[in-house]
Every structure is written in structure tokens, then in C-alpha cells.
Design a protein around this motif. Structure first.
Motif, PDB file in Angstrom:
ATOM      1  N   UNK A 119      -5.027 -32.281  14.346  1.00 43.00           N
ATOM      2  CA  UNK A 119      -4.336 -32.453  15.636  1.00 43.00           C
ATOM      3  C   UNK A 119      -2.856 -32.760  15.458  1.00 43.00           C
ATOM      4  N   UNK A 120      -2.463 -33.190  14.268  1.00 39.40           N
ATOM      5  CA  UNK A 120      -1.089 -33.639  14.035  1.00 39.40           C
ATOM      6  C   UNK A 120      -0.189 -32.569  13.415  1.00 39.40           C
ATOM      7  N   UNK A 121      -0.740 -31.423  13.060  1.00 42.12           N
ATOM      8  CA  UNK A 121       0.056 -30.400  12.376  1.00 42.12           C
ATOM      9  C   UNK A 121       0.306 -29.210  13.297  1.00 42.12           C
ATOM     10  N   UNK A 122       1.184 -28.316  12.866  1.00 45.39           N
ATOM     11  CA  UNK A 122       1.506 -27.110  13.625  1.00 45.39           C
ATOM     12  C   UNK A 122       0.260 -26.224  13.769  1.00 45.39           C
ATOM     13  N   UNK A 123      -0.047 -25.835  14.996  1.00 44.27           N
ATOM     14  CA  UNK A 123      -1.249 -25.047  15.240  1.00 44.27           C
ATOM     15  C   UNK A 123      -1.059 -23.556  14.934  1.00 44.27           C
ATOM     16  N   UNK A 124       0.166 -23.092  14.929  1.00 44.36           N
ATOM     17  CA  UNK A 124       0.439 -21.703  14.549  1.00 44.36           C
ATOM     18  C   UNK A 124       0.566 -21.584  13.030  1.00 44.36           C
ATOM     19  N   UNK A 125      -0.473 -21.993  12.306  1.00 43.16           N
ATOM     20  CA  UNK A 125      -0.411 -21.990  10.848  1.00 43.16           C
ATOM     21  C   UNK A 125      -0.739 -20.596  10.307  1.00 43.16           C
ATOM     22  N   UNK A 127      -2.190 -17.752   7.463  1.00 44.24           N
ATOM     23  CA  UNK A 127      -3.336 -17.522   6.604  1.00 44.24           C
ATOM     24  C   UNK A 127      -3.004 -17.938   5.179  1.00 44.24           C
ATOM     25  N   UNK A 128      -3.940 -18.614   4.520  1.00 43.47           N
ATOM     26  CA  UNK A 128      -3.817 -19.099   3.148  1.00 43.47           C
ATOM     27  C   UNK A 128      -2.838 -20.272   3.013  1.00 43.47           C
ATOM     28  N   UNK A 129      -2.369 -20.809   4.125  1.00 43.69           N
ATOM     29  CA  UNK A 129      -1.511 -22.001   4.075  1.00 43.69           C
ATOM     30  C   UNK A 129      -2.371 -23.232   3.790  1.00 43.69           C
ATOM     31  N   UNK A 130      -1.703 -24.370   3.579  1.00 37.08           N
ATOM     32  CA  UNK A 130      -2.434 -25.616   3.335  1.00 37.08           C
ATOM     33  C   UNK A 130      -3.332 -25.961   4.514  1.00 37.08           C
ATOM     34  N   UNK A 131      -2.826 -25.747   5.723  1.00 38.67           N
ATOM     35  CA  UNK A 131      -3.629 -26.042   6.911  1.00 38.67           C
ATOM     36  C   UNK A 131      -4.837 -25.115   6.994  1.00 38.67           C
ATOM     37  N   UNK A 133      -6.439 -23.774   4.543  1.00 37.74           N
ATOM     38  CA  UNK A 133      -7.422 -24.222   3.540  1.00 37.74           C
ATOM     39  C   UNK A 133      -8.137 -25.485   4.024  1.00 37.74           C
ATOM     40  N   UNK A 134      -7.413 -26.374   4.703  1.00 39.72           N
ATOM     41  CA  UNK A 134      -8.028 -27.567   5.266  1.00 39.72           C
ATOM     42  C   UNK A 134      -9.078 -27.184   6.318  1.00 39.72           C
ATOM     43  N   UNK A 135      -8.759 -26.175   7.125  1.00 45.13           N
ATOM     44  CA  UNK A 135      -9.695 -25.712   8.154  1.00 45.13           C
ATOM     45  C   UNK A 135     -10.980 -25.177   7.515  1.00 45.13           C
ATOM     46  N   UNK A 136     -10.870 -24.502   6.388  1.00 47.77           N
ATOM     47  CA  UNK A 136     -12.065 -24.006   5.694  1.00 47.77           C
ATOM     48  C   UNK A 136     -12.996 -25.156   5.311  1.00 47.77           C
ATOM     49  N   UNK A 137     -12.401 -26.226   4.792  1.00 43.71           N
ATOM     50  CA  UNK A 137     -13.194 -27.400   4.423  1.00 43.71           C
ATOM     51  C   UNK A 137     -13.805 -28.029   5.682  1.00 43.71           C
ATOM     52  N   UNK A 138     -13.010 -28.127   6.730  1.00 43.60           N
ATOM     53  CA  UNK A 138     -13.465 -28.715   7.993  1.00 43.60           C
ATOM     54  C   UNK A 138     -14.690 -27.961   8.531  1.00 43.60           C
TER      55      UNK A 138
END
Length: 261
Positions: A119-125, A127-131, A133-138
Motif C-alpha cells: 500500500x505504501x509503494x508506487x502502484x504503477x510498478x 514487470x520484474x521490478x522489486x515490487x 517480485x514482492x507481489x509474487x511472494x504475496x
């Protein structure tokens, strides 16, 4: 009114990303969104306080460290308690392994922090960015969460719907199924048959679901067990604790302690 900048005019369907999130922080008074729906599925997570969701034909409570899952295109509204801090996660329905129907999910501390961080990071991230990769884990974590049932079904049958509304407005009403049946000019057997057909529960279990929903709501806002027992019409605190423990496997205090992060 909801006062975090990230929540203002946030429309999950505006984003091409498969998973996005925002956070709502309520002001002093309760806040409620009108009935709406969206293409992305939604997960409602209360970091503190609680959320009451009306989803299709049931009322759901989101106690701390649980979350309610709302499938794609299902009409719903959310009522946020005062001073609550709530994360809203939106997931594309094309992602496999997600629940097919509305349900409550237990949330681990790890998943809780992953959602809160998103919720605290840029939502227009990208592909293959750190965010990304975090979403994959989530998503992998989300797939493994056990389900709970913190809902009070609202039947369509007119007489049962009237009883449901009366129970919602006066949950301390302890009349038996036979007494309710008499008031609505039917036999106790007919009432039992209707409840079983419409909801799949006995009358006692149905009313018990409402008491669990309300008890979790009140526990989440700091009400004492004594007060909750009184407001739900129990003869004693021990009678309420026995009911709660029989239903959820723990006493109210033990259950809320487990749910603490």
C-alpha cells in the motif's frame, strides 16, 4: 469520511497491474462506502479496528489479522470502524488459486506486512521490478491461507429476512425458534425447514453466527467480555465464554491474543 491520500478516487480497475493495493484510515466516526463492484477481486484486511462488509447475501466481519475475500464483480459495501486502519488488496481474477466465493482468511504476520508494504509503494510498478517480485511472494502466501467463516447469512425469503433484520437490531433477543415461528404464523418445523433450505444451518447455529460476528466486532474495538455478554443477552459471562469457546475453540481473550501481530 476516509482521509488517507492514497484512498482518494482509487479505482483498482484503472491499473493494468494484476495486483494493486491502497489503505484507508478512518477518522473519528464510522465510514461507509456505497454498494459497488469491480473487475478485480478484493481482499479487505484490518490492521486495527474492524470492517463490516455486506457482500451479496451476507454480512461479514473483518477482525484484526483476518481478511475478507470478495470475488470479481460481486456487489458489496464496507463499513469501517472509527480510527480503523484498513488495507485493500485488489487481485486480477485471472490469477489462479484464489477463492471462488466470499470467505474470511486468516492472515499470517508475513502476509500482513507484505500487504501493508504494498500500500505504501508506487502502484504503477514495472514487470520484474522489486515490487513485482514482492507481489509474487504475496500471492503465493495468499494461496495458502486457511479460511474462516465470520459471516451472518441474510436470506431472501421474506419471513426469514424480517427475522434477520430483527436479530440485527436486537441481538440480545433470546426467543426460541418456536417463539419466532409463532410470531410469523408458522410452525417451528416450518421455520427450521426454511432456515435449513435457505442457509444450510439450524436456527440456533444461524443466530450463533450473528453473535460470533458481533462479538468479534466488539472485541476488536476493546469492549469487555462482560459488556459483550450483556449486549448479546447471555445470562452470565461464563455462558457467553462457553458459547464462544465451543464455536471458535478458544475463549474470547485467548482468541484475540492469538490474533495479535
Amino acid at each position: 469520511m476516509l482521509d488517507t491520500p492514497s484512498s482518494i478516487n482509487f479505482d483498482s480497475d484503472d491499473y493494468p497491474q494484476a495486483v494493486v493495493a491502497t489503505r484507508f484510515v478512518a477518522e473519528q466516526e464510522y465510514a461507509e462506502t456505497p454498494v459497488h463492484q469491480h473487475h478485480k477481486c478484493q481482499l479487505v484486511l484490518a490492521l486495527n479496528g474492524y470492517v463490516k462488509c455486506k457482500i451479496a447475501d451476507a454480512i461479514w466481519i473483518v477482525p484484526p489479522n483476518c481478511a475478507v475475500w470478495i470475488p470479481s464483480q460481486v456487489p458489496h459495501s464496507n463499513q469501517v470502524s472509527k480510527n480503523a486502519n484498513v488495507c485493500m488488496l485488489f487481485v486480477d481474477p485471472a490469477i489462479e488459486g484464489m477463492p471462488a466465493s466470499s470467505c474470511t482468511l486468516s492472515v499470517t504476520p508475513l502476509l500482513r506486512e507484505l500487504i501493508a508494504h504494498l500500500t505504501e509503494v508506487e502502484q504503477n510498478y514495472l514487470k520484474h521490478s522489486a515490487t513485482d517480485k514482492l507481489v509474487d511472494v504475496l500471492i503465493e502466501q495468499l494461496r495458502s491461507m486457511p479460511t474462516e467463516h465470520f459471516d451472518f447469512p441474510l436470506p431472501a425469503e421474506p419471513r426469514l429476512k424480517a427475522i434477520a433484520n430483527r436479530l440485527l437490531s436486537a441481538p440480545e433477543d433470546r426467543r426460541t425458534g418456536g417463539q419466532w415461528a409463532s410470531e410469523f404464523a408458522m410452525s417451528e418445523r416450518t421455520l427450521s425447514r426454511l432456515v435449513k433450505k435457505e442457509i444450510g444451518l439450524t436456527f440456533g447455529r444461524w443466530r450463533g453466527q450473528l453473535h460470533i460476528v458481533l462479538a468479534l466486532q466488539k472485541l476488536s474495538t476493546g469492549d469487555s467480555v462482560q459488556r459483550i455478554a450483556d449486549e448479546l443477552g447471555y445470562e452470565s459471562v461464563s455462558a457467553f465464554i462457553t458459547f464462544f469457546k465451543k464455536t471458535l475453540g478458544k475463549s474470547p481473550k485467548q482468541y484475540m491474543k492469538i490474533k495479535e501481530p
